[in-house]
Write a protein that holds these residues in place. Structure first.
Motif, PDB file in Angstrom:
ATOM      1  N   UNK A 154       0.832  -1.200   0.000  1.00 49.39           N
ATOM      2  CA  UNK A 154       0.000   0.000   0.000  1.00 49.39           C
ATOM      3  C   UNK A 154       0.867   1.250   0.000  1.00 49.39           C
ATOM      4  N   UNK A 155       1.896   1.254   0.865  1.00 50.00           N
ATOM      5  CA  UNK A 155       2.780   2.418   0.945  1.00 50.00           C
ATOM      6  C   UNK A 155       3.528   2.631  -0.366  1.00 50.00           C
ATOM      7  N   UNK A 156       3.998   1.540  -0.960  1.00 46.29           N
ATOM      8  CA  UNK A 156       4.681   1.653  -2.239  1.00 46.29           C
ATOM      9  C   UNK A 156       3.755   2.178  -3.317  1.00 46.29           C
ATOM     10  N   UNK A 157       2.533   1.665  -3.349  1.00 40.51           N
ATOM     11  CA  UNK A 157       1.551   2.126  -4.332  1.00 40.51           C
ATOM     12  C   UNK A 157       1.291   3.618  -4.151  1.00 40.51           C
ATOM     13  N   UNK A 158       1.046   4.036  -2.895  1.00 39.05           N
ATOM     14  CA  UNK A 158       0.694   5.431  -2.664  1.00 39.05           C
ATOM     15  C   UNK A 158       1.855   6.363  -2.997  1.00 39.05           C
ATOM     16  N   UNK A 159       3.087   5.944  -2.662  1.00 37.58           N
ATOM     17  CA  UNK A 159       4.247   6.781  -2.985  1.00 37.58           C
ATOM     18  C   UNK A 159       4.385   6.970  -4.493  1.00 37.58           C
ATOM     19  N   UNK A 160       4.226   5.881  -5.250  1.00 43.09           N
ATOM     20  CA  UNK A 160       4.330   5.977  -6.711  1.00 43.09           C
ATOM     21  C   UNK A 160       3.115   6.695  -7.281  1.00 43.09           C
ATOM     22  N   UNK A 161       1.936   6.473  -6.691  1.00 40.96           N
ATOM     23  CA  UNK A 161       0.726   7.140  -7.171  1.00 40.96           C
ATOM     24  C   UNK A 161       0.816   8.648  -6.971  1.00 40.96           C
ATOM     25  N   UNK A 162       1.367   9.080  -5.842  1.00 43.42           N
ATOM     26  CA  UNK A 162       1.546  10.515  -5.618  1.00 43.42           C
ATOM     27  C   UNK A 162       2.483  11.108  -6.667  1.00 43.42           C
ATOM     28  N   UNK A 163       3.568  10.401  -6.936  1.00 44.59           N
ATOM     29  CA  UNK A 163       4.512  10.842  -7.956  1.00 44.59           C
ATOM     30  C   UNK A 163       3.836  10.892  -9.328  1.00 44.59           C
ATOM     31  N   UNK A 164       3.090   9.840  -9.653  1.00 48.19           N
ATOM     32  CA  UNK A 164       2.431   9.763 -10.954  1.00 48.19           C
ATOM     33  C   UNK A 164       1.358  10.828 -11.094  1.00 48.19           C
ATOM     34  N   UNK A 165       0.579  11.025 -10.025  1.00 49.19           N
ATOM     35  CA  UNK A 165      -0.516  11.998 -10.075  1.00 49.19           C
ATOM     36  C   UNK A 165       0.003  13.403 -10.362  1.00 49.19           C
ATOM     37  N   UNK A 166       1.104  13.772  -9.711  1.00 50.79           N
ATOM     38  CA  UNK A 166       1.624  15.119  -9.932  1.00 50.79           C
ATOM     39  C   UNK A 166       2.275  15.277 -11.294  1.00 50.79           C
ATOM     40  N   UNK A 167       2.644  14.165 -11.932  1.00 50.31           N
ATOM     41  CA  UNK A 167       3.216  14.238 -13.273  1.00 50.31           C
ATOM     42  C   UNK A 167       2.147  14.226 -14.362  1.00 50.31           C
ATOM     43  N   UNK A 168       0.924  13.920 -13.987  1.00 50.80           N
ATOM     44  CA  UNK A 168      -0.163  13.908 -14.958  1.00 50.80           C
ATOM     45  C   UNK A 168      -0.779  15.286 -15.159  1.00 50.80           C
ATOM     46  N   UNK A 169      -0.377  16.242 -14.314  1.00 51.74           N
ATOM     47  CA  UNK A 169      -0.972  17.573 -14.373  1.00 51.74           C
ATOM     48  C   UNK A 169       0.139  18.616 -14.488  1.00 51.74           C
ATOM     49  N   UNK A 170      -0.263  19.846 -14.706  1.00 51.83           N
ATOM     50  CA  UNK A 170       0.699  20.948 -14.769  1.00 51.83           C
ATOM     51  C   UNK A 170       1.410  21.103 -13.424  1.00 51.83           C
ATOM     52  N   UNK A 171       2.647  21.623 -13.424  1.00 49.04           N
ATOM     53  CA  UNK A 171       3.412  21.722 -12.175  1.00 49.04           C
ATOM     54  C   UNK A 171       2.735  22.522 -11.075  1.00 49.04           C
ATOM     55  N   UNK A 172       1.841  23.469 -11.423  1.00 53.44           N
ATOM     56  CA  UNK A 172       1.191  24.290 -10.399  1.00 53.44           C
ATOM     57  C   UNK A 172      -0.179  23.746  -9.989  1.00 53.44           C
ATOM     58  N   UNK A 173      -0.458  22.479 -10.322  1.00 58.97           N
ATOM     59  CA  UNK A 173      -1.743  21.879  -9.943  1.00 58.97           C
ATOM     60  C   UNK A 173      -1.544  20.612  -9.108  1.00 58.97           C
ATOM     61  N   UNK A 174      -0.443  20.529  -8.412  1.00 54.74           N
ATOM     62  CA  UNK A 174      -0.162  19.351  -7.603  1.00 54.74           C
ATOM     63  C   UNK A 174      -1.207  19.153  -6.506  1.00 54.74           C
ATOM     64  N   UNK A 175      -1.614  20.251  -5.877  1.00 53.14           N
ATOM     65  CA  UNK A 175      -2.607  20.141  -4.812  1.00 53.14           C
ATOM     66  C   UNK A 175      -3.934  19.603  -5.309  1.00 53.14           C
ATOM     67  N   UNK A 176      -4.333  20.018  -6.495  1.00 53.43           N
ATOM     68  CA  UNK A 176      -5.593  19.540  -7.082  1.00 53.43           C
ATOM     69  C   UNK A 176      -5.505  18.046  -7.372  1.00 53.43           C
ATOM     70  N   UNK A 177      -4.381  17.619  -7.943  1.00 48.21           N
ATOM     71  CA  UNK A 177      -4.195  16.200  -8.236  1.00 48.21           C
ATOM     72  C   UNK A 177      -4.174  15.379  -6.952  1.00 48.21           C
ATOM     73  N   UNK A 178      -3.484  15.902  -5.925  1.00 48.35           N
ATOM     74  CA  UNK A 178      -3.416  15.212  -4.643  1.00 48.35           C
ATOM     75  C   UNK A 178      -4.804  15.063  -4.033  1.00 48.35           C
ATOM     76  N   UNK A 179      -5.637  16.091  -4.149  1.00 46.63           N
ATOM     77  CA  UNK A 179      -6.985  16.039  -3.585  1.00 46.63           C
ATOM     78  C   UNK A 179      -7.812  14.935  -4.227  1.00 46.63           C
ATOM     79  N   UNK A 180      -7.711  14.795  -5.544  1.00 45.08           N
ATOM     80  CA  UNK A 180      -8.456  13.734  -6.220  1.00 45.08           C
ATOM     81  C   UNK A 180      -7.964  12.376  -5.766  1.00 45.08           C
ATOM     82  N   UNK A 181      -6.644  12.216  -5.671  1.00 45.82           N
ATOM     83  CA  UNK A 181      -6.085  10.934  -5.257  1.00 45.82           C
ATOM     84  C   UNK A 181      -6.522  10.575  -3.839  1.00 45.82           C
TER      85      UNK A 181
END
Length: 394
Positions: free
Chosen positions: A105-132
């Protein structure tokens, strides 16, 4: 927002349900495996320990692997652990599955956080994190009560089967929705820094302070949330049927708080942290003082859910911004901060309960959140610099 973000959130929902579902199943597991309730309660500790250990270890292991491969691998290990848990007659095996599942679970979440922020513009990390992280809050609102009801009706093993089944559509979605290789980010660098350079970010003040603040707020949140049931029944004098209602109210508030964090944490982090942090602290104080009044208690529970996850979600987003020079390990730093609080808060709350009344964990929440508030206000320049510039790495 990309569809892939919502597919990741579905997996986080399944994992969040698993993380919190044991709160209502411990007595049944103890009876079913012929162990004490205290021993069965160690399953929660095993999961928390696996999450804290697994975040940096699994993130470091994942560096050479494509994100999709690592996400699917962690999800499949997590699923198999639940299948084994549903079948085993041995408490030792069940304990081991919780530890391994937590690391996955921890490995998934760490990679998912990394992936989520790379799927959006650099200034939308908080928005991506909220969805995740909305997957976690929905798990609190719906997944955990549903798991408890399923366990009551069909036995605790049915809940483990349900989590395993829920992981399957998430796996299919990730396999089809995440690109297997290549650039995933709108602003991803061509060459990632070395592991040593990324680990060196842990020595920088802006990363450490953001992580500490996130752990303190999350610790306070889970200190109160874990021991909410006796407050509802003993202090407020409500019937036990109100316990799941209170938990759902908190979960509903937490979902709203994550939405607030998603909307404001990128552009206005100072507004959220500067205003909501002191109000969150005051809310725990008022709840501790007024918990004997049922209507006020239930109202405060939902308000505290909003505030706790708005502040906590914003702080975790600040960890990701602060650790932007650690693109593969930054997600693990955020995950570690989240779970350090989730493990330490209930543990401190349990110590406070010994020899004291059922409101002791709420006072613990007030102390931890108050400490965070005293730190966050003078730290805003460092963790939330104006114009959203990440502080220099020094």
């Amino acid at each position: 927002m990309p569809l892939a973000l919502y597919l990741l959130a579905l997996a986080v929902f399944a994992m969040g349900t698993s993380e919190f579902m044991l709160a209502g199943l411990v007595p049944e597991i103890a009876a079913g495996l012929d162990v004490s309730v205290g021993s069965a309660g160690l399953l929660t500790s095993a999961f928390a320990a696996g999450m804290i250990l697994g975040a940096p270890v699994m993130a470091a292991f994942a560096r050479p692997w494509p994100a999709r491969s690592m996400l699917l691998g962690c999800l499949m290990i997590f699923t198999m652990c639940h299948v084994i848990a549903a079948l085993t007659p041995s408490f030792a095996v069940l304990f081991a599955t919780r530890l391994v599942a937590a690391m996955a679970n921890a490995g998934f979440l760490a990679v998912a956080l990394r992936t989520a922020t790379r799927l959006v513009a650099p200034d939308r990390k908080g928005r991506a994190l909220a969805i995740l992280l909305s997957g976690t809050t929905i798990a609190i609102v719906a997944g955990v009560p549903a798991g408890s009801l399923l366990g009551t009706a069909l036995g605790w093993r049915a809940t483990f089967w349900a989590v395993a089944v829920l992981c399957l559509p998430a796996a299919v979605g990730i396999a089809t929705g995440i690109r297997p290789a290549g650039r995933t980010s709108l602003g991803e660098p061509d060459h990632e820094p070395s592991l040593r350079a990324e680990l060196a970010q842990l020595r920088t003040p802006h990363v450490l302070i953001a992580m500490l603040l996130g752990a303190l707020v999350n610790g306070g949140t889970f200190a109160a949330f874990t021991y909410l049931a006796p407050v509802v029944t003993a202090t407020a004098g409500l019937d036990p049927v109100w316990v799941p209602v209170a938990l759902m109210l908190f979960g509903t508030g937490s979902f709203a708080g994550i939405v607030v964090a998603g909307r404001l944490s990128d552009a206005h982090p100072r507004l959220v942290l500067g205003i909501a942090s002191p109000v969150l602290f005051a809310g725990w104080l008022i709840l501790a003082l007024c918990a004997a009044r049922p209507v006020l208690l239930l109202s405060l529970i939902i308000v505290q859910g909003v505030l706790a996850f708005a502040v906590g979600g914003t702080l975790i987003a600040r960890v990701l911004y602060a650790a932007s020079a650690a693109p593969t390990m930054g997600g693990s730093y955020a995950t570690a901060a989240l779970n350090l609080g989730a493990a330490a808060g209930p543990a401190i709350g349990a110590l406070a309960l010994a020899g004291h009344d059922e409101l002791a964990p709420v006072w613990v929440a007030a102390v931890l959140t108050g400490t965070a508030t005293l730190m966050v206000l003078p730290s805003l320049r460092l963790i939330a610099p104006r114009a959203h510039r990440v502080a220099p790495t020094g």
